[in-house]
Design an enzyme around this catalytic site. Structure first.
Site, short mmCIF file in Angstrom:
data_model
loop_
_atom_site.label_atom_id
_atom_site.label_comp_id
_atom_site.label_asym_id
_atom_site.label_seq_id
_atom_site.Cartn_x
_atom_site.Cartn_y
_atom_site.Cartn_z
N LYS A 67 30.34 43.50 36.38
CA LYS A 67 30.07 42.71 35.17
C LYS A 67 28.67 42.13 35.21
CE LYS A 67 32.21 38.85 32.63
NZ LYS A 67 33.32 37.86 32.65
N SER A 82 35.94 37.73 28.45
CA SER A 82 34.53 38.08 28.49
C SER A 82 34.24 39.33 29.33
CB SER A 82 33.72 36.90 29.05
OG SER A 82 34.08 36.62 30.40
N SER A 86 39.47 35.67 30.78
CA SER A 86 38.44 36.69 30.63
C SER A 86 38.67 37.97 31.41
CB SER A 86 37.06 36.11 31.00
OG SER A 86 36.62 35.24 30.00
#
Length: 488
Positions: free
Chosen positions: A82, A157, A181
């Site tokens: 990420k 996210s 997330s």
């Protein structure tokens, strides 16, 4: 065969690498090609490290040809990181124009552990700006879309990670979960995501000291998620909140016969889409078929939980983000990030304290109930997903004809960030009529990680997995051009 390589599980890939029937180079090459093909449609990656990933794959191939037995746990496994986790010498943007040229000086502990275990980082995955929303789009990287239906979000996210897994761009991916997330994209993309108990996986200051915050693994199978979690977890001398000793789990396929399972469809106050309800009930029937007793419970939770969570998130996360509301940087923020930061300015210490009382009251019902049951199950999201370009600073979310909170009215995840010591595994529960997957959360007693994985493995085995054949995978239109930025 190329697409089959893209969807090869980590567990199976390790077996195939050892018996030399598949090479790490073949898998990396297939997934790099898949990234190129989907870059203009799914848009799940921010950076691709093609050359060095192939070099690392060749080195892994060489290691598998040796006979000294020095293979690492994730030797040669493609892993997407990420774009909020630092990798020394690599640009980490946090999805923000403010950091578009930010070169990290250090590597996050959990990422270093993956690298040390032999994982090959071939790409970075997109995230909403500063990971502050449950959708994934930003002024920097544009809109990331759900591979199952491009009109919808993959969640956030860690939306780029979820989309990359579903689209076959990577074998493993990492995420972080401060309000859902990891689990939001796991549900929306039809993959597996684990929110470990607070402190199980180390994080960096200041958010290592926020009990809502949990770095964790994402994968296409429960076994792969467990494999990755075993690498990421353990004490870190740089993180005072990290737990000792390290927890090493083995896949337990002993089944759940005789288990007592509690469930709630709405946690007492969520509006629930009918297809989510249907798929959750079908998943509960699978647990019954495995010999478990399943019963509905009322936790007594109310919408006060939503208000409490928002107060906590504004007090810590929002106050941190508000530091960017200066003349030099404020105008660079994406609309939802600015909205969240501005909202934090109105939060009070009394509201934060009240949120702690609310969290305590919530656990006063959940804790005793879990003492009487092995696990608790509920949907992960109240709807399959919202629109890909959903902006909670100006857009509505409507369920059953009723407007709900545009940020937290549809993810049913944040209550378990409030109750942060409970492990939570999100697994697929089916697909809606629009093609978008749905998911359920398997919640365990505090720090009982093994329990949720045992339940998840039993459920997964009963269904036969989720990505084994072409009909189990999203059909994503390929693009001839490569829109991703490639960093050497």
């Amino acid at each position: 065969m190329t697409l089959d390589l893209c969807y090869l599980s980590a567990s199976e890939a390790l077996r195939r690498f050892r018996d030399r029937t598949v090479s790490p180079v073949e898998v990396i090459e297939a997934q790099l090609q898949r990234i190129d093909q989907t870059s203009d449609t799914v848009n799940a990656t921010s950076f691709v490290y093609a050359r060095e990933a192939l070099d690392a794959a060749r080195e892994a191939e060489r290691r598998y040809g040796m006979t000294d037995g020095r293979l690492r746990p994730l030797e040669g496994i493609a892993t997407a990181i990420k774009d909020e986790s630092n990798i020394a010498g690599k640009i980490t943007t946090y999805g923000s124009l403010i950091y578009r040229n930010n070169v990290a000086q250090t590597t996050s502990t959990v990422v270093q552990r993956l690298l040390d275990a032999g994982a090959i980082v071939h790409s970075r995955t997109t995230t909403p700006e500063f990971s502050c929303e449950g959708v994934t789009h930003s002024r920097l990287w544009g809109v990331t879309r759900n591979p199952w239906n491009l009109d919808y979000t993959p969640g956030g996210s860690s939306g780029g990670s979820g989309a990359a897994l579903a689209a076959g761009l990577t074998t493993l991916a990492n995420g972080s979960d401060i309000g859902g997330s990891i689990r939001i994209p796991a549900s929306a993309c039809g993959v597996v995501g684990f929110k470990p108990p607070y402190g199980r996986n180390p994080a960096s200051a200041p958010f290592n000291l926020d009990p809502y915050n949990h770095p964790g693994p994402m994968a296409r199978s429960v076994e792969d998620c467990l494999l990755m979690q075993n690498v990421m977890c353990g004490p870190d001398p740089l993180d005072i909140a990290s737990l000792r000793p390290k927890l090493a789990m083995a896949p337990d396929r002993g089944g759940i016969k005789g288990w007592k399972i509690a469930y709630s469809l709405d946690l007492g106050y969520f509006e629930i889409d009918e297809e989510v309800r249907r798929n959750t009930l079908a998943a509960l029937d699978v647990f019954r078929s495995l010999g478990a007793t399943v019963e509905e419970v009322d936790l007594g939770w109310t919408k006060e939980s939503e208000r409490a969570a928002m107060s906590h998130l504004r007090t810590i996360f929002g106050s941190w983000l508000a530091e960017y509301l200066d003349d030099a940087r404020g105008d660079l923020l994406t609309g939802y990030a600015r909205h969240f930061a501005e909202g934090a300015r109105d939060n009070t210490c009394q509201e934060f304290l009240k949120s702690m009382y609310t969290g305590g009251a919530m656990y006063a019902s959940l804790g005793p109930m879990l003492e009487r049951h092995n696990i608790f199950i509920c949907p992960t999201l109240a709807v399959p997903a919202v629109a890909a370009d959903h902006d909670p600073s100006k857009d509505k979310v409507t369920i059953n004809g009723k407007d709900v909170h545009p940020s937290v009215g549809w993810p049913m995840t944040y209550p378990f960030n409030m109750l942060s010591r409970c492990p939570v595994l999100s697994v697929p529960s089916g697909r809606a009529s629009n093609g978008v997957p749905t998911g359920i959360q398997i919640v365990g007693r505090t720090f009982s990680d093994e329990t949720v994985f045992t339940a998840g493995l039993a459920y997964e085995d009963a269904l036969g997995g989720w990505y084994g054949t072409a009909r189990d995978r999203p059909v994503v239109a390929s693009t001839a051009s490569v829109a991703n930025q490639v960093q050497a």
